[in-house]
Motif scaffolding. Structure first.
Motif, PDB file in Angstrom:
ATOM      1  N   MET A 230       0.821  -1.192   0.000  1.00  0.00           N
ATOM      2  CA  MET A 230       0.000   0.000   0.000  1.00  0.00           C
ATOM      3  C   MET A 230       0.866   1.258   0.000  1.00  0.00           C
ATOM      4  N   ALA A 231       1.991   1.193   0.718  1.00  0.00           N
ATOM      5  CA  ALA A 231       2.877   2.353   0.761  1.00  0.00           C
ATOM      6  C   ALA A 231       3.480   2.617  -0.606  1.00  0.00           C
ATOM      7  N   PHE A 232       3.778   1.553  -1.358  1.00  0.00           N
ATOM      8  CA  PHE A 232       4.335   1.720  -2.700  1.00  0.00           C
ATOM      9  C   PHE A 232       3.323   2.392  -3.633  1.00  0.00           C
ATOM     10  N   LEU A 233       2.068   1.957  -3.550  1.00  0.00           N
ATOM     11  CA  LEU A 233       1.033   2.554  -4.402  1.00  0.00           C
ATOM     12  C   LEU A 233       0.812   4.023  -4.058  1.00  0.00           C
ATOM     13  N   SER A 234       0.891   4.347  -2.791  1.00  0.00           N
ATOM     14  CA  SER A 234       0.744   5.743  -2.373  1.00  0.00           C
ATOM     15  C   SER A 234       1.889   6.588  -2.930  1.00  0.00           C
ATOM     16  N   LEU A 235       3.118   6.074  -2.840  1.00  0.00           N
ATOM     17  CA  LEU A 235       4.265   6.790  -3.383  1.00  0.00           C
ATOM     18  C   LEU A 235       4.153   6.930  -4.898  1.00  0.00           C
ATOM     19  N   LEU A 236       3.754   5.871  -5.568  1.00  0.00           N
ATOM     20  CA  LEU A 236       3.592   5.913  -7.020  1.00  0.00           C
ATOM     21  C   LEU A 236       2.522   6.937  -7.416  1.00  0.00           C
ATOM     22  N   GLY A 237       1.425   6.962  -6.693  1.00  0.00           N
ATOM     23  CA  GLY A 237       0.364   7.934  -6.966  1.00  0.00           C
ATOM     24  C   GLY A 237       0.845   9.360  -6.784  1.00  0.00           C
ATOM     25  N   ARG A 238       1.602   9.606  -5.712  1.00  0.00           N
ATOM     26  CA  ARG A 238       2.138  10.954  -5.483  1.00  0.00           C
ATOM     27  C   ARG A 238       3.142  11.336  -6.564  1.00  0.00           C
ATOM     28  N   LEU A 239       3.963  10.375  -7.010  1.00  0.00           N
ATOM     29  CA  LEU A 239       4.924  10.650  -8.075  1.00  0.00           C
ATOM     30  C   LEU A 239       4.223  11.002  -9.382  1.00  0.00           C
ATOM     31  N   LEU A 240       3.200  10.239  -9.725  1.00  0.00           N
ATOM     32  CA  LEU A 240       2.462  10.526 -10.957  1.00  0.00           C
ATOM     33  C   LEU A 240       1.733  11.862 -10.870  1.00  0.00           C
ATOM     34  N   PHE A 241       1.153  12.151  -9.723  1.00  0.00           N
ATOM     35  CA  PHE A 241       0.438  13.418  -9.540  1.00  0.00           C
ATOM     36  C   PHE A 241       1.394  14.596  -9.657  1.00  0.00           C
ATOM     37  N   VAL A 242       2.530  14.491  -9.007  1.00  0.00           N
ATOM     38  CA  VAL A 242       3.502  15.583  -8.970  1.00  0.00           C
ATOM     39  C   VAL A 242       4.201  15.777 -10.311  1.00  0.00           C
ATOM     40  N   SER A 243       4.174  14.769 -11.156  1.00  0.00           N
ATOM     41  CA  SER A 243       4.864  14.886 -12.442  1.00  0.00           C
ATOM     42  C   SER A 243       4.331  16.079 -13.248  1.00  0.00           C
ATOM     43  N   VAL A 244       3.059  16.389 -13.109  1.00  0.00           N
ATOM     44  CA  VAL A 244       2.486  17.546 -13.810  1.00  0.00           C
ATOM     45  C   VAL A 244       3.192  18.832 -13.380  1.00  0.00           C
ATOM     46  N   PHE A 245       3.379  18.992 -12.094  1.00  0.00           N
ATOM     47  CA  PHE A 245       4.001  20.205 -11.567  1.00  0.00           C
ATOM     48  C   PHE A 245       5.510  20.213 -11.800  1.00  0.00           C
ATOM     49  N   ALA A 246       6.164  19.078 -11.558  1.00  0.00           N
ATOM     50  CA  ALA A 246       7.621  19.016 -11.671  1.00  0.00           C
ATOM     51  C   ALA A 246       8.089  19.220 -13.113  1.00  0.00           C
ATOM     52  N   LEU A 247       7.427  18.571 -14.054  1.00  0.00           N
ATOM     53  CA  LEU A 247       7.821  18.735 -15.453  1.00  0.00           C
ATOM     54  C   LEU A 247       7.564  20.160 -15.950  1.00  0.00           C
ATOM     55  N   SER A 248       6.492  20.739 -15.498  1.00  0.00           N
ATOM     56  CA  SER A 248       6.187  22.129 -15.846  1.00  0.00           C
ATOM     57  C   SER A 248       7.247  23.070 -15.281  1.00  0.00           C
ATOM     58  N   ALA A 249       7.629  22.847 -14.022  1.00  0.00           N
ATOM     59  CA  ALA A 249       8.662  23.687 -13.402  1.00  0.00           C
ATOM     60  C   ALA A 249       9.995  23.531 -14.123  1.00  0.00           C
ATOM     61  N   TRP A 250      10.334  22.304 -14.496  1.00  0.00           N
ATOM     62  CA  TRP A 250      11.595  22.056 -15.200  1.00  0.00           C
ATOM     63  C   TRP A 250      11.613  22.766 -16.560  1.00  0.00           C
ATOM     64  N   GLN A 251      10.509  22.682 -17.298  1.00  0.00           N
ATOM     65  CA  GLN A 251      10.428  23.327 -18.599  1.00  0.00           C
ATOM     66  C   GLN A 251      10.539  24.852 -18.460  1.00  0.00           C
ATOM     67  N   GLU A 252       9.835  25.417 -17.498  1.00  0.00           N
ATOM     68  CA  GLU A 252       9.897  26.865 -17.287  1.00  0.00           C
ATOM     69  C   GLU A 252      11.284  27.300 -16.835  1.00  0.00           C
ATOM     70  N   TYR A 253      11.933  26.467 -16.023  1.00  0.00           N
ATOM     71  CA  TYR A 253      13.289  26.788 -15.566  1.00  0.00           C
ATOM     72  C   TYR A 253      14.265  26.802 -16.736  1.00  0.00           C
ATOM     73  N   ASN A 254      14.155  25.829 -17.636  1.00  0.00           N
ATOM     74  CA  ASN A 254      15.040  25.770 -18.799  1.00  0.00           C
ATOM     75  C   ASN A 254      14.828  26.935 -19.753  1.00  0.00           C
ATOM     76  N   GLN A 255      13.609  27.463 -19.832  1.00  0.00           N
ATOM     77  CA  GLN A 255      13.311  28.578 -20.726  1.00  0.00           C
ATOM     78  C   GLN A 255      13.526  29.943 -20.063  1.00  0.00           C
ATOM     79  N   PHE A 256      13.723  29.944 -18.760  1.00  0.00           N
ATOM     80  CA  PHE A 256      13.852  31.194 -18.017  1.00  0.00           C
ATOM     81  C   PHE A 256      15.165  31.870 -18.391  1.00  0.00           C
ATOM     82  N   GLY A 257      15.078  33.090 -18.838  1.00  0.00           N
ATOM     83  CA  GLY A 257      16.279  33.859 -19.195  1.00  0.00           C
ATOM     84  C   GLY A 257      16.327  35.124 -18.371  1.00  0.00           C
ATOM     85  N   ALA A 258      17.014  36.111 -18.874  1.00  0.00           N
ATOM     86  CA  ALA A 258      17.106  37.391 -18.170  1.00  0.00           C
ATOM     87  C   ALA A 258      15.762  38.094 -18.094  1.00  0.00           C
TER      88      ALA A 258
END
Length: 157
Positions: free
Chosen positions: A1-29
């Motif tokens: 059950m703990a593994f499924l909870s972690l997997l669910g949180r990882l999948l949920f957070v992927s929306v935010f983390a990937l978005s943050a990574w993309q914005e960070y890579n495009q962030f300039g001056a």
């Protein structure tokens, strides 16, 4: 059950983390393409907000708003993966601030194609917000384990 909870949180957070990574890579001056796309939406939102509430939002550079959004998403995602309520609260803060600015369907007529596209994204963002609120509510309603041990019974003869 703990593994499924972690997997669910990882999948949920992927929306935010990937978005943050993309914005960070495009962030300039100047804040990158995100700041350029966000500037007109923010201006419309601030005028709309001032018209309806009477309060003026202070002027600032949009690149700071983008940097704050990146930080909220990155730190919130990292903490949320480990089951932290603080991480969920940071992501909630991001959703509450970003959703009405990014998905301004209320500025379009119902017959316009843009209205439907923005309204769908707005409701998806509300679903993410609801899931985060559900997580915080469940986390706060779960009884904590007691760290005190029961005293050993003594034998009587």
């Amino acid at each position: 059950m703990a593994f499924l909870s972690l997997l669910g949180r990882l999948l949920f957070v992927s929306v935010f983390a990937l978005s943050a990574w993309q914005e960070y890579n495009q962030f300039g001056a100047d804040g990158g393409s995100t700041a350029k796309a966000l500037t007109p939406k923010y201006n419309v939102f601030s005028k709309h907000f001032a018209t309806h509430t009477g309060f003026q939002i202070p002027a600032f550079e949009i690149k700071f708003l983008v940097a704050g959004a990146i930080a909220l998403k990155a730190i919130g995602s990292l903490l949320f993966v480990f089951g932290s309520t603080t991480g969920a609260l940071l992501l909630i803060l991001h959703q509450v601030i970003a959703t009405p600015i990014l998905y301004d369907f209320y500025n379009y007529d119902i017959e316009e194609k843009e209205f439907l596209r923005l309204f769908i994204k707005f409701t998806q963002s509300l679903a993410l917000l609801g899931a985060l609120l559900f997580f915080v509510g469940m986390k706060n309603s779960t009884p904590r384990r007691s760290s005190t041990k029961k005293a050993a019974k003594t034998k009587t003869n």
